[in-house]
Design a protein around this motif. Structure first.
Motif, PDB file in Angstrom:
ATOM      1  N   MET A   1     105.269  82.462   4.832  1.00 35.55           N
ATOM      2  CA  MET A   1     103.959  83.069   4.590  1.00 35.55           C
ATOM      3  C   MET A   1     103.664  84.181   5.593  1.00 35.55           C
ATOM      4  SD  MET A   1     100.545  80.911   3.732  1.00 35.55           S
ATOM      5  CE  MET A   1      98.963  81.679   3.478  1.00 35.55           C
ATOM      6  N   ALA A   2     104.498  84.262   6.639  1.00 34.46           N
ATOM      7  CA  ALA A   2     104.279  85.282   7.656  1.00 34.46           C
ATOM      8  C   ALA A   2     104.428  86.687   7.092  1.00 34.46           C
ATOM      9  CB  ALA A   2     105.247  85.071   8.822  1.00 34.46           C
ATOM     10  N   ASP A   3     105.301  86.837   6.085  1.00 29.88           N
ATOM     11  CA  ASP A   3     105.518  88.150   5.490  1.00 29.88           C
ATOM     12  C   ASP A   3     104.572  88.438   4.327  1.00 29.88           C
ATOM     13  OD1 ASP A   3     107.604  88.595   7.264  1.00 29.88           O
ATOM     14  OD2 ASP A   3     109.092  87.703   5.911  1.00 29.88           O
ATOM     15  N   THR A   4     103.716  87.489   4.001  1.00 25.80           N
ATOM     16  CA  THR A   4     102.775  87.678   2.904  1.00 25.80           C
ATOM     17  C   THR A   4     101.698  88.667   3.306  1.00 25.80           C
ATOM     18  OG1 THR A   4     103.129  85.389   2.233  1.00 25.80           O
ATOM     19  CG2 THR A   4     101.212  86.508   1.314  1.00 25.80           C
ATOM     20  N   PRO A   5     101.413  89.670   2.477  1.00 25.20           N
ATOM     21  CA  PRO A   5     100.345  90.622   2.817  1.00 25.20           C
ATOM     22  C   PRO A   5      99.016  89.920   3.067  1.00 25.20           C
ATOM     23  CG  PRO A   5     101.629  91.408   0.953  1.00 25.20           C
ATOM     24  CD  PRO A   5     102.073  89.999   1.209  1.00 25.20           C
ATOM     25  N   GLU A   6      98.171  90.516   3.908  1.00 28.03           N
ATOM     26  CA  GLU A   6      96.906  89.889   4.307  1.00 28.03           C
ATOM     27  C   GLU A   6      96.043  89.458   3.134  1.00 28.03           C
ATOM     28  OE1 GLU A   6      92.467  90.475   5.127  1.00 28.03           O
ATOM     29  OE2 GLU A   6      93.859  91.582   3.847  1.00 28.03           O
ATOM     30  N   PRO A   7      95.841  90.272   2.103  1.00 23.78           N
ATOM     31  CA  PRO A   7      94.947  89.827   1.010  1.00 23.78           C
ATOM     32  C   PRO A   7      95.446  88.563   0.322  1.00 23.78           C
ATOM     33  CG  PRO A   7      95.286  92.196   0.920  1.00 23.78           C
ATOM     34  CD  PRO A   7      96.270  91.672   1.911  1.00 23.78           C
ATOM     35  N   GLU A   8      96.768  88.489   0.045  1.00 20.37           N
ATOM     36  CA  GLU A   8      97.308  87.295  -0.591  1.00 20.37           C
ATOM     37  C   GLU A   8      97.253  86.095   0.356  1.00 20.37           C
ATOM     38  OE1 GLU A   8      98.574  90.282  -0.704  1.00 20.37           O
ATOM     39  OE2 GLU A   8      99.250  90.756  -2.735  1.00 20.37           O
ATOM     40  N   ARG A   9      97.487  86.326   1.640  1.00 22.89           N
ATOM     41  CA  ARG A   9      97.448  85.236   2.612  1.00 22.89           C
ATOM     42  C   ARG A   9      96.048  84.617   2.686  1.00 22.89           C
ATOM     43  NH1 ARG A   9      99.282  87.982   6.350  1.00 22.89           N
ATOM     44  NH2 ARG A   9      97.478  88.304   7.711  1.00 22.89           N
ATOM     45  N   VAL A  10      95.026  85.482   2.696  1.00 18.68           N
ATOM     46  CA  VAL A  10      93.648  84.985   2.728  1.00 18.68           C
ATOM     47  C   VAL A  10      93.343  84.206   1.453  1.00 18.68           C
ATOM     48  CG1 VAL A  10      91.223  85.655   2.778  1.00 18.68           C
ATOM     49  CG2 VAL A  10      92.873  86.848   4.232  1.00 18.68           C
ATOM     50  N   ALA A  11      93.714  84.771   0.316  1.00 18.45           N
ATOM     51  CA  ALA A  11      93.428  84.119  -0.962  1.00 18.45           C
ATOM     52  C   ALA A  11      94.084  82.746  -1.049  1.00 18.45           C
ATOM     53  CB  ALA A  11      93.888  85.012  -2.109  1.00 18.45           C
ATOM     54  N   LEU A  12      95.331  82.645  -0.618  1.00 21.89           N
ATOM     55  CA  LEU A  12      96.041  81.375  -0.680  1.00 21.89           C
ATOM     56  C   LEU A  12      95.424  80.343   0.263  1.00 21.89           C
ATOM     57  CD1 LEU A  12      99.720  82.695  -0.858  1.00 21.89           C
ATOM     58  CD2 LEU A  12      98.493  81.485  -2.666  1.00 21.89           C
ATOM     59  N   ALA A  13      95.031  80.783   1.462  1.00 22.42           N
ATOM     60  CA  ALA A  13      94.439  79.863   2.428  1.00 22.42           C
ATOM     61  C   ALA A  13      93.116  79.296   1.919  1.00 22.42           C
ATOM     62  CB  ALA A  13      94.231  80.572   3.768  1.00 22.42           C
ATOM     63  N   VAL A  14      92.287  80.157   1.338  1.00 24.30           N
ATOM     64  CA  VAL A  14      90.987  79.696   0.835  1.00 24.30           C
ATOM     65  C   VAL A  14      91.178  78.770  -0.363  1.00 24.30           C
ATOM     66  CG1 VAL A  14      88.787  80.437  -0.143  1.00 24.30           C
ATOM     67  CG2 VAL A  14      89.822  81.757   1.709  1.00 24.30           C
ATOM     68  N   ALA A  15      92.106  79.116  -1.254  1.00 21.81           N
ATOM     69  CA  ALA A  15      92.355  78.271  -2.419  1.00 21.81           C
ATOM     70  C   ALA A  15      92.896  76.902  -2.008  1.00 21.81           C
ATOM     71  CB  ALA A  15      93.327  78.964  -3.361  1.00 21.81           C
ATOM     72  N   GLU A  16      93.776  76.883  -1.002  1.00 22.15           N
ATOM     73  CA  GLU A  16      94.332  75.602  -0.542  1.00 22.15           C
ATOM     74  C   GLU A  16      93.238  74.703   0.020  1.00 22.15           C
ATOM     75  OE1 GLU A  16      97.820  73.903   2.454  1.00 22.15           O
ATOM     76  OE2 GLU A  16      97.465  76.061   2.294  1.00 22.15           O
ATOM     77  N   ARG A  17      92.323  75.276   0.799  1.00 16.90           N
ATOM     78  CA  ARG A  17      91.235  74.461   1.338  1.00 16.90           C
ATOM     79  C   ARG A  17      90.329  73.943   0.233  1.00 16.90           C
ATOM     80  NH1 ARG A  17      90.948  78.417   5.253  1.00 16.90           N
ATOM     81  NH2 ARG A  17      89.077  79.288   4.309  1.00 16.90           N
ATOM     82  N   ALA A  18      90.157  74.735  -0.809  1.00 18.89           N
ATOM     83  CA  ALA A  18      89.306  74.308  -1.929  1.00 18.89           C
ATOM     84  C   ALA A  18      90.018  73.337  -2.861  1.00 18.89           C
ATOM     85  CB  ALA A  18      88.838  75.529  -2.717  1.00 18.89           C
ATOM     86  N   GLY A  19      91.338  73.194  -2.692  1.00 16.33           N
ATOM     87  CA  GLY A  19      92.092  72.281  -3.536  1.00 16.33           C
ATOM     88  C   GLY A  19      92.322  72.794  -4.941  1.00 16.33           C
ATOM     89  N   VAL A  20      92.424  74.131  -5.085  1.00 19.10           N
ATOM     90  CA  VAL A  20      92.612  74.712  -6.406  1.00 19.10           C
ATOM     91  C   VAL A  20      93.718  75.765  -6.377  1.00 19.10           C
ATOM     92  CG1 VAL A  20      90.227  74.340  -7.136  1.00 19.10           C
ATOM     93  CG2 VAL A  20      90.849  76.504  -6.022  1.00 19.10           C
ATOM     94  N   GLU A  21      94.216  76.056  -7.556  1.00 17.71           N
ATOM     95  CA  GLU A  21      95.091  77.206  -7.775  1.00 17.71           C
ATOM     96  C   GLU A  21      94.340  78.182  -8.657  1.00 17.71           C
ATOM     97  OE1 GLU A  21      99.273  78.524  -9.984  1.00 17.71           O
ATOM     98  OE2 GLU A  21      98.448  76.497 -10.272  1.00 17.71           O
ATOM     99  N   VAL A  22      94.250  79.436  -8.233  1.00 16.08           N
ATOM    100  CA  VAL A  22      93.582  80.472  -9.029  1.00 16.08           C
ATOM    101  C   VAL A  22      94.665  81.336  -9.664  1.00 16.08           C
ATOM    102  CG1 VAL A  22      91.942  82.375  -9.035  1.00 16.08           C
ATOM    103  CG2 VAL A  22      91.634  80.469  -7.435  1.00 16.08           C
ATOM    104  N   ARG A  23      94.599  81.496 -10.967  1.00 22.63           N
ATOM    105  CA  ARG A  23      95.600  82.313 -11.662  1.00 22.63           C
ATOM    106  C   ARG A  23      94.990  82.947 -12.898  1.00 22.63           C
ATOM    107  NH1 ARG A  23      97.070  79.833 -16.242  1.00 22.63           N
ATOM    108  NH2 ARG A  23      97.159  77.548 -16.370  1.00 22.63           N
TER     109      ARG A  23
END
Length: 292
Positions: free
Chosen positions: A1-23
């Motif tokens: 995840m270190a190479d993941t661009p900032e916008p995707e990294r933020v989106a994934l972190a917030v979705a993981e805390r919420a317990g959802v996958e957004v697609r």
């Protein structure tokens, strides 16, 4: 995840805390489920619908933003639709609804929306929200770093849903500059799970719109006409107030309309939201006022 661009990294972190996958959504089965979520959230009566499944399908097919948030069991618990725009921003976010079973799902969708836009070279998103709902204002300004820019009087006209029925549908237009300093600060907080950036210190300022002793709105017209910095309050829970005291809710609508349209038309900007005091507005010298 270190190479993941900032916008995707933020989106994934917030979705993981919420317990959802957004697609993104595909096919009419998913579009019907998304439409059903909107109808449930807005409490649409029998025979009506907030957004037709066929319209969602057409929007998705033509390259617009139509997504769902799915819980661990694969069930859709929220949906959102937005369309490309040549107006205030490159994307207009029209509707987002969540069933309330997953805390933080609204934020997960917005940060996913930011990543989706930046992947496509879209630098700003706009949407409307009810300026009397304090939690929405706080979310937009503090959690996302968006800025309210224009007051729209009775924007949608009469609406039959249980949330808006019987009240003017005034809206505030918010614009989210996705790489602005406020958005980047909010993104850093969202990625780490930290609290939203707190309000900056401000000198003592008068309230152009305040909550009176009886809970009704009180306008200070001297502050409204003269002061460079003012606040404009809102009721704690206007949604409940609409059910228990619709006359008071309407008084709040009309008072806030007067104050915010007067200030924004005079060149003021909404720069913050202060706990217990509402919107903070700054009016520059010479914009509707005079300095000695």
């Amino acid at each position: 995840m270190a190479d993941t661009p900032e916008p995707e990294r933020v989106a994934l972190a917030v979705a993981e805390r919420a317990g959802v996958e957004v697609r993104e959504l595909h096919g009419m089965t998913e579009m019907h489920r998304a439409a059903a979520i909107f109808d449930e959230v807005w409490d649409i009566g029998p025979g009506g619908t907030e957004m037709q499944p066929g319209l969602l399908q057409a929007l998705a097919h033509s390259g617009n933003y139509v997504v769902g948030a799915f819980d661990a069991s694969g069930g859709m618990v929220a949906a959102s639709a937005a369309f490309l725009s040549t107006g205030d921003a490159g994307l207009h976010s029209h509707i987002t609804g969540a069933l309330g079973v997953s805390k933080g799902v609204g934020g997960a969708i917005k940060w996913h929306q930011r990543a989706w836009c930046l992947q496509r070279g879209i630098g700003a998103v706009a949407w409307t929200y009810d300026p009397l709902i304090s939690r929405n204002a706080w979310f937009n300004i503090r959690r996302l770093g968006a800025r309210p820019v224009r007051y729209l009087v009775d924007f949608y006209g009469e609406m039959p849903d249980a949330i808006n029925a019987g009240q003017p549908t005034d809206r505030m237009l918010a614009v989210w500059e996705l790489l602005s300093s406020p958005a980047l600060a909010a993104a850093a907080a969202a990625a780490s799970g930290a609290a939203a950036p707190g309000p900056a210190g401000h000198p003592e300022i008068r309230q152009a719109l305040a909550v009176g002793p009886d809970g009704r709105p009180v306008i200070d017209r001297e502050a409204l006409a003269q002061d460079q910095r003012v606040t404009a309050a809102m009721p704690d829970d206007v949604e409940t107030l609409r059910k228990t005291d619709p006359r008071s809710a309407l008084d709040w609508r009309l008072a806030q309309r007067e104050v915010l349209t007067t200030l924004l038309d005079a060149g003021a900007r909404i720069v913050d939201q202060l706990p217990g005091r509402g919107y903070l507005l700054h009016r520059t010298a010479g914009a509707g006022t005079e300095e000695s």
